[in-house]
Design an enzyme around this catalytic site. Sequence first.
Site, mmCIF file in Angstrom:
data_model
loop_
_atom_site.group_PDB
_atom_site.id
_atom_site.type_symbol
_atom_site.label_atom_id
_atom_site.label_comp_id
_atom_site.label_asym_id
_atom_site.label_seq_id
_atom_site.Cartn_x
_atom_site.Cartn_y
_atom_site.Cartn_z
ATOM 1 N N ARG A 239 -11.741 63.829 51.582
ATOM 2 C CA ARG A 239 -11.537 64.928 52.761
ATOM 3 C C ARG A 239 -11.462 66.288 52.001
ATOM 4 O O ARG A 239 -10.855 66.316 50.758
ATOM 5 C CB ARG A 239 -9.955 64.666 53.066
ATOM 6 C CG ARG A 239 -9.741 63.249 53.637
ATOM 7 C CD ARG A 239 -10.247 63.193 55.065
ATOM 8 N NE ARG A 239 -10.286 61.979 55.825
ATOM 9 C CZ ARG A 239 -9.288 61.478 56.390
ATOM 10 N NH1 ARG A 239 -8.130 62.238 56.695
ATOM 11 N NH2 ARG A 239 -9.278 60.200 57.094
ATOM 12 N N GLU A 241 -10.159 69.271 51.871
ATOM 13 C CA GLU A 241 -8.979 69.815 52.212
ATOM 14 C C GLU A 241 -9.200 71.031 51.721
ATOM 15 O O GLU A 241 -9.243 71.401 50.806
ATOM 16 C CB GLU A 241 -7.660 69.032 51.766
ATOM 17 C CG GLU A 241 -7.340 67.660 52.241
ATOM 18 C CD GLU A 241 -6.985 67.675 53.842
ATOM 19 O OE1 GLU A 241 -6.783 68.466 54.368
ATOM 20 O OE2 GLU A 241 -6.967 66.468 54.277
ATOM 21 N N ARG A 247 1.231 66.711 50.310
ATOM 22 C CA ARG A 247 0.800 65.091 50.651
ATOM 23 C C ARG A 247 -0.669 65.301 51.010
ATOM 24 O O ARG A 247 -1.086 64.193 51.637
ATOM 25 C CB ARG A 247 1.601 64.860 51.803
ATOM 26 C CG ARG A 247 1.401 65.857 53.080
ATOM 27 C CD ARG A 247 2.162 65.168 54.078
ATOM 28 N NE ARG A 247 1.973 66.034 55.507
ATOM 29 C CZ ARG A 247 2.494 65.536 56.520
ATOM 30 N NH1 ARG A 247 3.014 64.166 56.937
ATOM 31 N NH2 ARG A 247 2.210 66.387 57.909
ATOM 32 N N HIS A 248 -1.458 66.102 50.717
ATOM 33 C CA HIS A 248 -2.869 66.079 50.890
ATOM 34 C C HIS A 248 -3.786 66.120 49.629
ATOM 35 O O HIS A 248 -3.490 66.913 48.731
ATOM 36 C CB HIS A 248 -3.455 67.240 51.629
ATOM 37 C CG HIS A 248 -2.946 66.969 53.185
ATOM 38 N ND1 HIS A 248 -1.922 67.487 53.581
ATOM 39 C CD2 HIS A 248 -3.425 66.422 54.154
ATOM 40 C CE1 HIS A 248 -1.792 67.355 54.920
ATOM 41 N NE2 HIS A 248 -2.762 66.694 55.465
ATOM 42 N N GLU A 391 4.068 60.861 57.763
ATOM 43 C CA GLU A 391 2.931 59.991 58.180
ATOM 44 C C GLU A 391 2.438 59.113 57.112
ATOM 45 O O GLU A 391 2.070 59.907 56.350
ATOM 46 C CB GLU A 391 1.926 60.678 59.014
ATOM 47 C CG GLU A 391 0.725 59.891 59.673
ATOM 48 C CD GLU A 391 -0.570 60.824 59.839
ATOM 49 O OE1 GLU A 391 -0.398 61.825 60.478
ATOM 50 O OE2 GLU A 391 -1.482 60.241 59.338
ATOM 51 N N SER A 394 -2.275 55.898 60.624
ATOM 52 C CA SER A 394 -2.859 56.327 62.020
ATOM 53 C C SER A 394 -3.594 55.268 62.581
ATOM 54 O O SER A 394 -4.576 54.789 61.657
ATOM 55 C CB SER A 394 -3.219 57.789 62.203
ATOM 56 O OG SER A 394 -4.721 57.762 61.626
ATOM 57 N N ARG A 442 0.221 57.721 49.953
ATOM 58 C CA ARG A 442 1.529 58.125 50.523
ATOM 59 C C ARG A 442 2.512 57.131 50.689
ATOM 60 O O ARG A 442 3.765 57.316 50.729
ATOM 61 C CB ARG A 442 1.016 58.547 51.995
ATOM 62 C CG ARG A 442 0.410 59.972 51.949
ATOM 63 C CD ARG A 442 0.595 60.555 53.242
ATOM 64 N NE ARG A 442 -0.396 61.989 53.345
ATOM 65 C CZ ARG A 442 -0.762 62.327 54.573
ATOM 66 N NH1 ARG A 442 -0.235 61.913 55.705
ATOM 67 N NH2 ARG A 442 -1.455 63.309 54.463
#
Length: 468
Positions: A239, A241, A247-248, A391, A394, A442
């Site tokens: 990703r 980001e 948290r990323h 989270e 998902s 996570r």
Amino acid sequence: VNTWTRVEALDRSLENRTVLIRGRVQTIRPVAKKMAFLVVRENGYTVQCLLQTQPDLVSLQMVKFAAALSRESIVDIEGIVSVPDTLIKAATQQQVEIQVRKLYCVSRAVPTLPINIEDAARSEVEIEKALQEGEKLVRVNQDTRLNFRVLDLRTPANQGIFRIQSQVGNVFRQFLLSEGFIEIHTPKLIAGTSEGGAAVFRLNYKGQPACLAQSPQLHKQMSICGDLSRVFEIGPVFRAEDSNTHRHLCEFTGLDVEMEIKKHYFEVMDIVDKLFVSIFDSLNQNCKKELEAVRKQHPFEPLKYLRQTLRLTYEEGVQMLKDAGIEIEPFGDLNTEAERKLGQLVSEKYGTEFYILYRYPLAVRPFYTMPCYDNPKEYSNSFDVFIRGEEIISGAQRVHKPDLLEQRAEALGIDVKTISTYIDSFRYGAPLHGGFGVGLERVVMLFCGLNNIRKTSLYPRDPVRIVP
Ligand code: 4AD
């Protein structure tokens, strides 16, 4: 002796026995040239080793050699296990000492190290106390730790973290295999984006535009169209980001699941439920020492979870927040702060820090998410899963009708030409299916109550870091 004993296994039952150990020299303390104490560490476990020239146990030369060793050098030690009246320095975990007979240096470390492992292993409370007592101590900051990750990894807490991470992957795999899933490996070089949006690394694939896979989403679904029926994957997810958060990461390990369903996406939630209860149970049963090592440096309370995972609808969640005085846009997404607050409210009301929130607004879900059957404009057959208000998963039922899929992708601004082979896969008859994606780092971060995902990524990749 030619069998090795692990430092972790040294205990009173071995008193008076000769053992052979291999470990790193953590500290060296010479006493009046005739004696030296070494603290030797193996995988985070330490034992004190004593070299004494009287009564003639080792030579003066050997004591001198030991005293001149550099910290973090690797040594082999043969000696006799003894149980001292009081351990001279209570800094070791093991309640026995080794009276050294033979000592070999296997690999020598440089004399000055960028990180002192003992300092790097201290908790915040210990650091504060030491500073108050006037001890000269350099707090090891996160960047320094990550720059010299091979040293940082040697602390007991980090030894624990990566053993816990390994166990999460292990139980994930074993559980799903036992439920009839098969492990797959999907390509990480793909032609179009798998999640849409801007967070994608683009590259040139021999003259064709391509991306690093943002998830195995498209290919795991296509495997279902190929009748693999129940699949999972453990692999890298990329990703791009552009914001730095706790948290990323730009690369993380995804635990992905996709499965046929008979009727309802609750069948997918049932798997999440059983899978995670078995992961948590296994960590609590099989990683006691590791959890203790993490807790010693980073204190945390054990995760509260129920035998049957709590499920709340998104609407119920929004209502709970409303009741607590927090206004949420009913068809928007929860921000980090609202998620945390809801986690707190749920924990107080239901006594669990692990729960599923389902029936999300359609507008905040990716294009491949199935709209809700009873309210397709506003809601979707999807869910998120939280640990301590953050989270970790998902998931959703997927759109298996090609025309609707194409329409949804277009509506969300995705260039359908780049994913045409994916959309075509649904034209040959497609099973009802759903699945979910978990971020491994996570899960470990939140199970252990840690404050930053970089602590649970072996070599983290974030918007500014691509080494070591
Ligand atoms: O929520 P995400 O983006 O969902 C998907 O990738 C879907 N394809 C999953 C599915 O099967 N429907 O990512 C899934 C999980 C998140 O819940 C989070 O735990 C983790 O991956 N995650 C990240 N972890 C670290 N750094 C990032 N930048 C992450 N982005 C997502």
